[in-house]
Design a protein around this motif. Structure first.
Motif, mmCIF file in Angstrom:
data_model
loop_
_atom_site.group_PDB
_atom_site.id
_atom_site.type_symbol
_atom_site.label_atom_id
_atom_site.label_comp_id
_atom_site.label_asym_id
_atom_site.label_seq_id
_atom_site.Cartn_x
_atom_site.Cartn_y
_atom_site.Cartn_z
ATOM 1 N N PRO A 1 -6.573 -9.746 -4.916
ATOM 2 C CA PRO A 1 -6.393 -10.707 -6.012
ATOM 3 C C PRO A 1 -4.951 -11.226 -6.130
ATOM 4 C CG PRO A 1 -6.520 -8.478 -6.900
ATOM 5 C CD PRO A 1 -6.740 -8.366 -5.414
ATOM 6 N N LYS A 2 -4.011 -10.613 -5.424
ATOM 7 C CA LYS A 2 -2.596 -10.963 -5.594
ATOM 8 C C LYS A 2 -1.961 -11.583 -4.348
ATOM 9 C CE LYS A 2 -2.065 -9.900 -9.843
ATOM 10 N NZ LYS A 2 -1.615 -10.922 -10.798
ATOM 11 N N GLU A 3 -2.789 -11.910 -3.353
ATOM 12 C CA GLU A 3 -2.280 -12.528 -2.118
ATOM 13 C C GLU A 3 -1.158 -11.711 -1.486
ATOM 14 O OE1 GLU A 3 -1.876 -16.742 -2.202
ATOM 15 O OE2 GLU A 3 -3.551 -17.002 -3.588
ATOM 16 N N VAL A 4 -1.399 -10.409 -1.393
ATOM 17 C CA VAL A 4 -0.425 -9.517 -0.766
ATOM 18 C C VAL A 4 -0.409 -9.713 0.754
ATOM 19 C CG1 VAL A 4 0.023 -7.058 -0.261
ATOM 20 C CG2 VAL A 4 -0.507 -7.778 -2.603
ATOM 21 N N PHE A 5 -1.578 -10.070 1.319
ATOM 22 C CA PHE A 5 -1.712 -10.120 2.777
ATOM 23 C C PHE A 5 -1.753 -11.556 3.298
ATOM 24 C CE2 PHE A 5 -4.068 -6.504 1.021
ATOM 25 C CZ PHE A 5 -3.388 -5.449 1.611
ATOM 26 N N SER A 6 -1.132 -11.743 4.461
ATOM 27 C CA SER A 6 -1.185 -13.050 5.117
ATOM 28 C C SER A 6 -0.895 -12.855 6.604
ATOM 29 C CB SER A 6 -0.153 -13.991 4.496
ATOM 30 O OG SER A 6 1.141 -13.435 4.659
ATOM 31 N N LEU B 1 5.445 4.899 -9.188
ATOM 32 C CA LEU B 1 4.990 4.501 -7.861
ATOM 33 C C LEU B 1 6.127 3.773 -7.160
ATOM 34 C CD1 LEU B 1 1.529 3.171 -9.013
ATOM 35 C CD2 LEU B 1 2.021 5.405 -8.062
ATOM 36 N N GLU B 2 6.530 4.339 -6.035
ATOM 37 C CA GLU B 2 7.684 3.784 -5.329
ATOM 38 C C GLU B 2 7.379 2.399 -4.757
ATOM 39 O OE1 GLU B 2 10.652 4.995 -5.379
ATOM 40 O OE2 GLU B 2 10.122 6.835 -6.437
ATOM 41 N N GLU B 3 6.159 2.275 -4.195
ATOM 42 C CA GLU B 3 5.835 0.991 -3.578
ATOM 43 C C GLU B 3 4.349 0.718 -3.738
ATOM 44 O OE1 GLU B 3 6.302 1.289 0.714
ATOM 45 O OE2 GLU B 3 6.650 3.408 0.440
ATOM 46 N N GLY B 4 3.901 -0.398 -3.189
ATOM 47 C CA GLY B 4 2.499 -0.765 -3.301
ATOM 48 C C GLY B 4 1.665 -0.084 -2.237
ATOM 49 N N ILE B 5 0.680 -0.775 -1.783
ATOM 50 C CA ILE B 5 -0.255 -0.253 -0.796
ATOM 51 C C ILE B 5 0.487 0.131 0.496
ATOM 52 C CG2 ILE B 5 -0.817 -2.460 0.364
ATOM 53 C CD1 ILE B 5 -3.437 -0.116 -1.052
ATOM 54 N N ARG B 6 0.024 1.215 1.146
ATOM 55 C CA ARG B 6 0.651 1.643 2.403
ATOM 56 C C ARG B 6 -0.118 1.078 3.590
ATOM 57 N NH1 ARG B 6 1.499 5.683 6.055
ATOM 58 N NH2 ARG B 6 -0.598 6.495 5.788
ATOM 59 N N HIS B 7 0.600 0.485 4.514
ATOM 60 C CA HIS B 7 -0.024 -0.197 5.649
ATOM 61 C C HIS B 7 0.322 0.550 6.932
ATOM 62 C CE1 HIS B 7 0.102 -3.749 8.621
ATOM 63 N NE2 HIS B 7 -1.147 -3.376 8.487
ATOM 64 N N ASP B 8 -0.688 1.078 7.602
ATOM 65 C CA ASP B 8 -0.477 1.829 8.840
ATOM 66 C C ASP B 8 -0.614 0.862 10.022
ATOM 67 O OD1 ASP B 8 -0.702 3.378 11.112
ATOM 68 O OD2 ASP B 8 -1.826 4.984 10.102
ATOM 69 N N GLU B 9 0.514 0.514 10.614
ATOM 70 C CA GLU B 9 0.499 -0.509 11.676
ATOM 71 C C GLU B 9 -0.205 -0.026 12.943
ATOM 72 O OE1 GLU B 9 3.719 -3.000 12.427
ATOM 73 O OE2 GLU B 9 4.453 -2.998 10.360
ATOM 74 N N ASP B 10 -0.266 1.300 13.133
ATOM 75 C CA ASP B 10 -0.961 1.803 14.328
ATOM 76 C C ASP B 10 -2.470 1.621 14.214
ATOM 77 O OD1 ASP B 10 1.381 2.544 15.545
ATOM 78 O OD2 ASP B 10 1.333 4.591 14.755
ATOM 79 N N GLU B 11 -2.985 1.816 13.009
ATOM 80 C CA GLU B 11 -4.431 1.669 12.823
ATOM 81 C C GLU B 11 -4.835 0.200 12.679
ATOM 82 O OE1 GLU B 11 -6.766 3.881 13.124
ATOM 83 O OE2 GLU B 11 -5.383 5.560 13.401
ATOM 84 N N CYS B 12 -3.941 -0.610 12.141
ATOM 85 C CA CYS B 12 -4.266 -2.020 11.868
ATOM 86 C C CYS B 12 -4.463 -2.780 13.177
ATOM 87 C CB CYS B 12 -3.130 -2.653 11.072
ATOM 88 S SG CYS B 12 -3.409 -4.376 10.660
ATOM 89 N N VAL B 13 -5.528 -3.600 13.225
ATOM 90 C CA VAL B 13 -5.750 -4.442 14.408
ATOM 91 C C VAL B 13 -5.500 -5.917 14.082
ATOM 92 C CG1 VAL B 13 -7.387 -2.800 15.408
ATOM 93 C CG2 VAL B 13 -8.245 -4.721 14.041
ATOM 94 N N ARG C 1 4.070 -7.493 -4.386
ATOM 95 C CA ARG C 1 3.052 -8.162 -5.210
ATOM 96 C C ARG C 1 1.897 -7.245 -5.594
ATOM 97 N NH1 ARG C 1 1.793 -13.846 -2.115
ATOM 98 N NH2 ARG C 1 3.848 -14.799 -2.359
ATOM 99 N N CYS C 2 1.797 -6.104 -4.917
ATOM 100 C CA CYS C 2 0.604 -5.257 -5.020
ATOM 101 C C CYS C 2 0.486 -4.625 -6.409
ATOM 102 C CB CYS C 2 0.679 -4.167 -3.965
ATOM 103 S SG CYS C 2 -0.691 -3.017 -4.022
ATOM 104 N N ILE C 3 -0.741 -4.627 -6.946
ATOM 105 C CA ILE C 3 -0.983 -3.977 -8.234
ATOM 106 C C ILE C 3 -1.863 -2.751 -8.058
ATOM 107 C CG2 ILE C 3 -0.603 -6.029 -9.657
ATOM 108 C CD1 ILE C 3 -3.769 -6.193 -9.742
ATOM 109 N N LEU C 4 -1.999 -2.312 -6.804
ATOM 110 C CA LEU C 4 -2.739 -1.090 -6.498
ATOM 111 C C LEU C 4 -4.158 -1.067 -7.058
ATOM 112 C CD1 LEU C 4 0.244 1.331 -7.041
ATOM 113 C CD2 LEU C 4 -0.877 0.901 -4.873
ATOM 114 N N CYS C 5 -4.857 -2.181 -6.928
ATOM 115 C CA CYS C 5 -6.239 -2.201 -7.421
ATOM 116 C C CYS C 5 -7.179 -1.481 -6.461
ATOM 117 C CB CYS C 5 -6.722 -3.635 -7.647
ATOM 118 S SG CYS C 5 -6.965 -4.584 -6.129
ATOM 119 N N GLY C 6 -6.783 -1.387 -5.199
ATOM 120 C CA GLY C 6 -7.547 -0.590 -4.249
ATOM 121 C C GLY C 6 -8.681 -1.308 -3.532
ATOM 122 N N ARG C 7 -8.897 -2.570 -3.855
ATOM 123 C CA ARG C 7 -9.997 -3.302 -3.212
ATOM 124 C C ARG C 7 -9.851 -3.337 -1.694
ATOM 125 N NH1 ARG C 7 -10.732 -9.237 -5.660
ATOM 126 N NH2 ARG C 7 -11.773 -8.763 -7.623
#
Lengths: 127, 503
Positions: free
Chosen positions: A89-94, A67-79, A107-113
């Motif tokens: 569980p890993k405080e990836v987001f702030s 896995l090249e990287e953790g969770i993928r974040h789409d900035e266009d969809e994100c509000v 930090r992402c462990i790809l748990c998918g929550r």
């Protein structure tokens, strides 16, 4: 580098064996054992040992995806609501000072929550 | 000193009006004092951006040839209201698609319209002499419609209670993902930027006043449904033309296992007419309190764990029962600020002038719960009282026999005192037989974490438990945890038999 390792039922202790054979210390981020889907572990290995470890695991019968990287974040969809922040569980987001969502994919462990908890389908797995 | 609305509008027109956003106002008042702030500031703009489920749009498609009076209508397979003749409809944000994943709904149809996408319209009719056509299927875009007028029954909640979950399981609610054992807290609303929080007595927010809605210039229709400003839960009914909306301020969303909803930007400008306006718009997040409610209790009156301010909620971490718990906003404060600053720019540029309400909204109104005239069906009405059980230390072969004799798939397991300690299913027994190594007693194979129900639990709650846990039976226990009956999923069918207890 993160490796997603799928093990077959009644398999040998592959991770322990690979650690012993290669001398590479493997950190298990998360592991799951499921009656229907088999066993799966997300492990973290030093970048330089990635090929060595994955080849050895494959030779012992495991399916390994790198896995090249953790969770993928789409900035266009994100509000920038922040629904993901407290479920991770890993405080990836702030938030930064402008209330914009920051994603520390390392930090992402790809748990998918967070994927389920995002109302805007802005988070996804790469593969 | 007081200012008139005309005076403020003159300043807006000649470009000299001083407009500030509501989050700037507290510091301005601290610095200049109330009198100084009144002299200095002409308009305070507010804004919020969050899930507003009670939203939707009236659409008029124009007449077909030959004409049809549409009685059942689908837009991209999301049903729209068919009770308006002949080519009018109302599409509600939360309605789910009948064919696609439940993650597509009315809100997505609305967003697809405003982003210029083509939508499939299907309609059926029973036909009449004046409207002979029976069905139609066509592709339409927003520009093809005569009107697309958003009218939202309930928007811009003054504030909203925060959510927590004390139960043992993750819950998926309209308040987002709630982790078990108070693992997180979710909340909604922009606090100090929230429109009604800046005019809680509804002196200046009322029918006819201009607003930003979904990026368009719209207006307040009047009080929103469930408006309950006596309890600090005022709401607004709003309207604007969909043709002027943009996806910066309108986004369809899907709350996992709840359904579609619409995220909307709503902003209200407040003219600073007198000291009372100054005082109210100087409100800070720390003064705006909400309750933290336990969604783990499936009831209208959810228990309150504590009161909390928007300041604490926005900090990302609050204290709950002596532990630090992380918070998540479901609404976007960043976009709420964008709403307020866009309104500010409109007014500074003279694109929007203000007015006083043509009709006031009642600030003392209290929403009532539903009047219910039929009693809710309880577990005791359809549960099976003759329940076959087994003891912990009995052999698996005995369990297998009981399962066969009892023609059931679930055996509640009891301890010496008759208390429920587990459940054994046919699947557990089959597993034990397939791998016979060490497992010989019921104790070895039973499921210990048993989901149970009580005689007086409403049947819908028991049914939801079974669906959530993907199980097909619930032992019924009393206060002493004695197993007194069992409820099977198959028994739910009794509710629909003629002559039975209809829900």
């Amino acid at each position: 580098m993160k490796l997603l390792v799928r093990l077959i039922h009644d398999s040998k202790p592959i991770i322990a064996q690979v650690v012993r054979d290669t001398g590479v210390l493997i950190n298990v981020d998360r592991a799951r054992s499921d009656a229907h889907e088999g066993e799966e572990a997300l492990v973290d290995v030093p970048d330089e040992s990635c090929m060595l470890v994955s080849e050895r695991m494959r030779s012992l019968g495991a399916e390994v995806s790198i896995l090249e990287e953790g969770i993928r974040h789409d900035e266009d969809e994100c509000v920038d609501c922040g629904a993901c922040i407290s479920v991770c569980p890993k405080e990836v987001f702030s938030f930064d000072d402008d209330w914009k969502l920051q994603v520390m994919t390392k930090r992402c462990i790809l748990c998918g929550r967070c994927i389920q908890s995002c109302p805007h389908a802005a988070l996804s797995l790469n593969n | 000193m007081e200012k008139s609305i005309d005076e403020i509008n003159r300043r807006i027109c000649d470009g000299s009006a001083r407009v500030v956003t509501a989050d700037e106002m507290p510091d301005i008042v601290s610095e200049l004092g109330e009198e100084g702030a009144l002299r200095e500031v002409d308009v305070v703009t507010t804004g919020t951006f969050g899930a507003m489920c009670s939203s939707g749009s009236f659409l008029n498609f124009g007449h077909a040839e030959p004409p049809i009076k549409m009685e059942r209508i689908w837009l991209n397979d999301v049903e729209a209201y068919g009770g308006l003749a002949a080519v009018d409809t109302y599409i509600g944000a939360t309605n789910k698609s009948v064919t696609q994943m439940e993650s597509y709904g009315g809100a997505h149809v609305i967003e697809d319209f405003i982003t210029g996408k083509s939508i499939e319209l299907r309609a059926q009719s029973s036909g009449s002499d004046c409207y002979p056509r029976r069905s139609i299927t066509t592709e339409i875009r927003l520009e093809d419609l005569n009107q697309a007028i958003m009218v939202n029954p309930r928007n811009a909640y003054q504030r909203y209670d925060a959510a927590v979950n004390t139960s043992d399981d993750t819950m998926f609610t309209y308040m987002g993902t709630l982790l078990p054992h108070c693992g997180n807290v979710t909340f909604s609303g922009a606090g100090t930027l929230n429109p009604i929080c800046n005019d809680p007595n509804l002196r200046l927010i009322g029918s006819g006043i201009p607003i930003l809605l979904g990026g368009a210039q719209g207006m307040v229709v009047g009080e929103g449904t469930q408006h309950s400003s006596a309890g600090n839960f005022g709401t607004l009914m709003t309207t604007a033309d969909m043709s002027d909306m943009t996806s910066d301020f309108l986004r369809a969303a899907y709350m996992y296992r709840y359904g579609p909803t619409l995220y909307l930007g709503v902003g209200v400008p407040i003219p600073v007419l007198d000291l009372e306006v100054v005082r109210k718009t100087a409100v800070r997040d720390e003064e705006l309190m909400v309750s933290i409610k336990d969604y783990g209790v499936p009831s209208r009156s959810r228990p309150v764990l504590r009161q909390v301010s928007y300041k604490e909620l926005k900090s990302g971490m609050i204290e709950l029962n002596g532990e630090e718990v992380r918070t998540s906003s479901l609404s976007s404060y960043r976009r709420a600020k964008l709403v307020a600053s866009t309104l500010k720019r409109w007014i500074e540029e003279g694109q929007m002038t203000l007015c006083l309400p043509t009709r006031p909204i009642d600030p003392s109104k209290q929403a009532k719960p539903m009047r219910e005239t039929r009693k809710v069906v309880l577990v005791q009405e359809i549960m099976l009282r003759r329940v076959v059980t087994i003891k912990e230390d009995q052999d698996i072969t005995e369990a297998a026999k009981k399962l066969l004799r009892g023609e059931t798939n679930h055996l509640p397991v009891l301890d010496e005192q008759g208390r429920l300690t587990g459940v054994v299913t046919t699947f557990d027994v089959a597993k034990a037989v397939a791998r016979p190594e060490r497992k010989v007693k019921v104790l070895d194979v039973m499921t210990r974490n048993v989901i149970t129900t009580r005689v007086d639990e409403p049947i819908d709650i028991a049914a939801q438990k079974m669906e959530h846990h993907r199980i097909s039976a619930l032992p019924v226990v009393d206060a002493q945890n004695q197993c007194i009956a069992i409820l099977h999923a198959s028994d739910l069918g009794k509710l629909f038999k003629s002559g039975g207890n209809k829900p």
